[in-house]
Design an enzyme around this catalytic site. Sequence first.
Site, PDB file in Angstrom:
ATOM      1  N   SER A  97       0.834 -12.532  -5.554  1.00 22.99           N
ATOM      2  CA  SER A  97       1.917 -12.728  -6.507  1.00 22.99           C
ATOM      3  C   SER A  97       1.900 -14.180  -7.024  1.00 22.99           C
ATOM      4  CB  SER A  97       3.255 -12.362  -5.852  1.00 22.99           C
ATOM      5  OG  SER A  97       4.293 -12.279  -6.797  1.00 22.99           O
ATOM      6  N   ASP A 210       3.229  -1.580 -10.427  1.00 23.28           N
ATOM      7  CA  ASP A 210       3.903  -2.881 -10.304  1.00 23.28           C
ATOM      8  C   ASP A 210       5.054  -2.976 -11.298  1.00 23.28           C
ATOM      9  OD1 ASP A 210       4.583  -5.598  -9.987  1.00 23.28           O
ATOM     10  OD2 ASP A 210       2.513  -6.105  -9.502  1.00 23.28           O
ATOM     11  N   HIS A 266       4.736  -3.556  -5.784  1.00 25.72           N
ATOM     12  CA  HIS A 266       4.373  -4.964  -5.719  1.00 25.72           C
ATOM     13  C   HIS A 266       4.497  -5.547  -4.318  1.00 25.72           C
ATOM     14  CE1 HIS A 266       3.629  -8.948  -7.381  1.00 25.72           C
ATOM     15  NE2 HIS A 266       4.604  -9.387  -6.599  1.00 25.72           N
TER      16      HIS A 266
END
EC number: 3.1.2.22
Length: 289
Positions: A97, A210, A266
């Site tokens: 991320s 995501d 995610h």
Amino acid sequence: MRILSALILLIALAIALVSATRPVVLMHGFSTGKESMEPLKSWIEEAIPGIYVLNVEIGNGAFDSIFTTMDSQIEEFAQVVQADPKLVNGFNLIGFSQGTLIARAFVQRYNNPPVYNYIGWNGPQAGQFGTPFVNIPWVDKVLGTIPYEKTIQKKLSVAEYWKDPHRIDKYLERSLFLADINNEYQVKNTTYKENLTKLNAMVLTYSSNDKTIIPKESGWFSFYADGSGTEVVPLQQQAQYTEDWLGLRTLDESNRLFFYTTSCTHRDHPIEDYCKPYFTNFTLPYLQN
């Protein structure tokens, strides 16, 4: 006597294999700390017994990942890895991320100790434009003005990689981080390209599920077309690639740039067992060297 000699030889061989395996460094994402990467650390240690894995935390973790500038986070990351004697000969690097940007910026700005393979898991490589889980176009357009205020740029990490396709001029003028690290200014930083193209491999992933990184394809450096919040332009059709601002085309043409997709949500990537096969297939091969 022969048995003893054989045992000694096997032990020596095992020690040599462990010492020859490159260490791995992990960098967590936004609003979390290193605890979010502990399952991934366990997967690596289980797959490669004896490997050294450093799970880095910035400041106190979650709070500082949000309210510390990206430049400061990168500096702290560099201090941590440069102070570790086990990393002096280099290491493989996994960022998740927001951590993909911190990790990549380390390669581009420092690369000391040298990074062998860089692996970016679901990061906003080309920027973020969208409120996670909401992604309502008019909301994004209104909020798009806020991240470029100087006070916000200096206080909120996500603002530094917010890229509004409707306000590209303002982005280039006011972005304190992403425009620089992606070499988007008119005057290019040649060191960024030199360091990135020293990588043995660069691995980029994004997830079809995501809802945090917007557009999700940003994990592959793809992004919205200028003036659009719907049309996503693949990396290979952007000046970033054709003019080779960062060296991505150089990596690609020398078979060192790899793209993978997953179906994990995610936050689940480094922690949930159903995501482990993606680690096994798309990451582990780049750690066994």
